[in-house]
Design an enzyme around this catalytic site. Structure first.
Site, PDB file in Angstrom:
ATOM      1  NE  ARG A  69      30.814  53.949  58.652  1.00  0.00           N
ATOM      2  CZ  ARG A  69      30.985  55.069  59.363  1.00  0.00           C
ATOM      3  NH1 ARG A  69      30.493  56.206  58.916  1.00  0.00           N
ATOM      4  NH2 ARG A  69      31.616  55.052  60.506  1.00  0.00           N
ATOM      5  CG  HIS A  89      31.069  52.463  65.055  1.00  0.00           C
ATOM      6  ND1 HIS A  89      32.131  52.063  64.253  1.00  0.00           N
ATOM      7  CD2 HIS A  89      30.976  53.822  64.905  1.00  0.00           C
ATOM      8  CE1 HIS A  89      32.643  53.131  63.647  1.00  0.00           C
ATOM      9  NE2 HIS A  89      31.966  54.196  64.025  1.00  0.00           N
ATOM     10  CD  GLN A 143      33.903  56.480  67.585  1.00  0.00           C
ATOM     11  OE1 GLN A 143      33.905  56.759  66.405  1.00  0.00           O
ATOM     12  NE2 GLN A 143      34.574  57.195  68.487  1.00  0.00           N
ATOM     13  CG  ASP A 181      25.458  57.665  68.424  1.00  0.00           C
ATOM     14  OD1 ASP A 181      25.830  58.502  67.575  1.00  0.00           O
ATOM     15  OD2 ASP A 181      25.143  56.493  68.117  1.00  0.00           O
ATOM     16  CB  CYS A 236      30.796  58.032  68.075  1.00  0.00           C
ATOM     17  SG  CYS A 236      29.028  58.270  67.785  1.00  0.00           S
ATOM     18  NE  ARG A 270      37.005  55.058  64.453  1.00  0.00           N
ATOM     19  CZ  ARG A 270      35.999  55.273  63.593  1.00  0.00           C
ATOM     20  NH1 ARG A 270      35.136  56.232  63.825  1.00  0.00           N
ATOM     21  NH2 ARG A 270      35.836  54.491  62.525  1.00  0.00           N
TER      22      ARG A 270
HETATM   23  N1   CP Z   1      32.444  58.233  64.337  1.00  0.00           N
HETATM   24  C1   CP Z   1      32.479  57.911  63.043  1.00  0.00           C
HETATM   25  O1   CP Z   1      32.464  56.719  62.694  1.00  0.00           O
HETATM   26  O2   CP Z   1      32.545  58.954  62.197  1.00  0.00           O
HETATM   27  P1   CP Z   1      32.258  58.906  60.612  1.00  0.00           P
HETATM   28  O3   CP Z   1      30.830  58.474  60.467  1.00  0.00           O
HETATM   29  O4   CP Z   1      32.497  60.280  60.135  1.00  0.00           O
HETATM   30  O5   CP Z   1      33.169  57.904  60.000  1.00  0.00           O
HETATM   31  N1  NVA Z   2      24.859  55.758  65.606  1.00  0.00           N
HETATM   32  C1  NVA Z   2      25.550  56.536  64.609  1.00  0.00           C
HETATM   33  C2  NVA Z   2      27.011  56.404  64.742  1.00  0.00           C
HETATM   34  C3  NVA Z   2      27.813  57.247  63.786  1.00  0.00           C
HETATM   35  C4  NVA Z   2      29.291  57.063  63.936  1.00  0.00           C
HETATM   36  C5  NVA Z   2      25.091  56.075  63.231  1.00  0.00           C
HETATM   37  O1  NVA Z   2      24.961  54.861  63.024  1.00  0.00           O
HETATM   38  O2  NVA Z   2      24.835  56.914  62.363  1.00  0.00           O
END
Ligand code: CP
Ligand code: NVA
Length: 327
Positions: free
Chosen positions: A117, A144, A147, A235, A275, A303
């Site tokens: 990530r 992502h 997700q 989101d 998400c 997930r």
């Molecule tokens: N939706 C998601 O990726 O959640 P986190 O940021 O908590 O991992």
């Molecule tokens: N768009 C959000 C998604 C989180 C799962 C972010 O990047 O923070």
């Protein structure tokens, strides 16, 4: 603002596969992943074990915070008989303390699989290019895919396996989630209606892909997007790493809240998706996220099942083939 990074799906290397985006998998692979995820979910609920990755190790590289991604990858690996190592943002200093290339090559000598990530998608692509083991994108500023894969499983559970008649509205920021929804709509063939405030539309390269596939519309009007939609997705208005823009975004996204009034325009029986994490009172109201139409906790749970399928596919592709053949 929309990401300005050019989107270039990776060419698929013959020797190993990665899961960095939805554009690099085929429709048959998508169907196989969803079928395997559904099968392992049912097995788990029935108390059956499926230790397909016994003895395997996953390294989880996090440069941003996480709840769901961390707990689902770590739990998923344990359920598959493997082991996961959590590497927090300050642990390895990828690209700072040590180059992405050096991290990739060292990790490839020790672990079987890497999950990352991070901020720029290029870091994820470089890691995958330099690593000899498969790499999974667990969120970048561009995409992502984990997700969206979990969300497709949720949609199948709610609406049946064939998603082609589905109308999904995405209301909010044309950022990583919106990009992944575009890829998913192009691949799976459902209708996607995007509504983003002016200046927050998805990246141009994704819009080109979206327009070419003729699988939906982009507007600046949430009602246009939500009208008769089967699922309404939103989101956060301020994604991780953009916190300094939060005050401005609260102004710019006014009118893009998913609330009871907006949901009145959706189809009867429409569901609400997010998400997470949610910023209650901003992009979504309490009554909607906690209401009977909300599928957010199913998405979060899925997930686990979706990512287990991805890990099994990358390390034991024959298991996916068997699951696909059994469908
Ligand atoms: N939706 C998601 O990726 O959640 P986190 O940021 O908590 O991992
Ligand atoms: N768009 C959000 C998604 C989180 C799962 C972010 O990047 O923070």
């Amino acid at each position: 603002m929309a990401a300005s990074i050019k989107h270039q799906p990776r060419a698929v290397a013959p020797s190993k596969r990665d899961f960095l985006d939805m554009s690099s998998i085929t429709k048959a692979e998508l169907d196989g992943l969803l079928a395997l995820a559904a099968r392992m979910k049912a097995e788990l609920k029935a108390g059956l074990e499926h230790p397909h990755l016994r003895g395997k190790t996953l390294a989880m590289v996090f440069q941003k915070p996480s709840l769901r991604t961390r707990i689902t990858f770590e739990t998923g690996m344990a359920q598959l008989g493997g082991h996961a190592i959590y590497l927090a943002p300050n642990d390895i200093g990828i690209g700072e303390r040590e180059s992405v290339k050096d991290v990739a090559r060292n990790m490839s000598r020790v672990v079987d699989l890497i999950m990352i990530r991070t901020f720029t998608h290029e870091t994820c692509v470089e890691l995958a290019r330099e690593a000899s083991v498969p790499v999974i994108n667990a969120l970048t500023d561009l995409l992502h895919p984990c997700q969206v894969l979990a969300d497709l499983l949720t949609l199948q559970e709610r609406f049946g396996r064939d998603l082609r008649k589905l109308r999904l509205a995405f209301v909010g920021d044309g950022f990583n989630m919106a990009h992944s929804w575009i890829e998913a709509a192009v691949l799976a063939g459902f209708e996607l209606r995007l509504a983003c405030p002016k200046g927050y539309e998805p990246d141009k390269s994704f819009m080109q892909m979206f327009r070419r596939a003729e699988c939906g519309i982009l507007s600046n009007d949430p009602i246009t997007a939500v009208k008769d939609a089967d699922a309404v997705y939103t989101d956060t208005w301020t994604s991780m790493g953009r916190e300094k823009e939060a005050a401005q975004r609260r102004k710019d996204f006014k009118g893009f809240q998913v609330n009871a009034a907006l949901m009145k325009h959706a189809a009867t029986g429409a569901i609400v998706m997010h998400c997470l994490p949610a910023h209650r009172g901003e992009e979504i109201t309490d009554d909607v996220i906690d209401g009977p139409r909300s599928a957010v906790l199913e998405e979060a749970e899925n997930r686990l099942h979706a990512q287990k399928a991805v890990m099994v596919w990358l390390l034991r592709p024959e298991v996916l083939q068997i699951a696909s053949a059994a469908e």
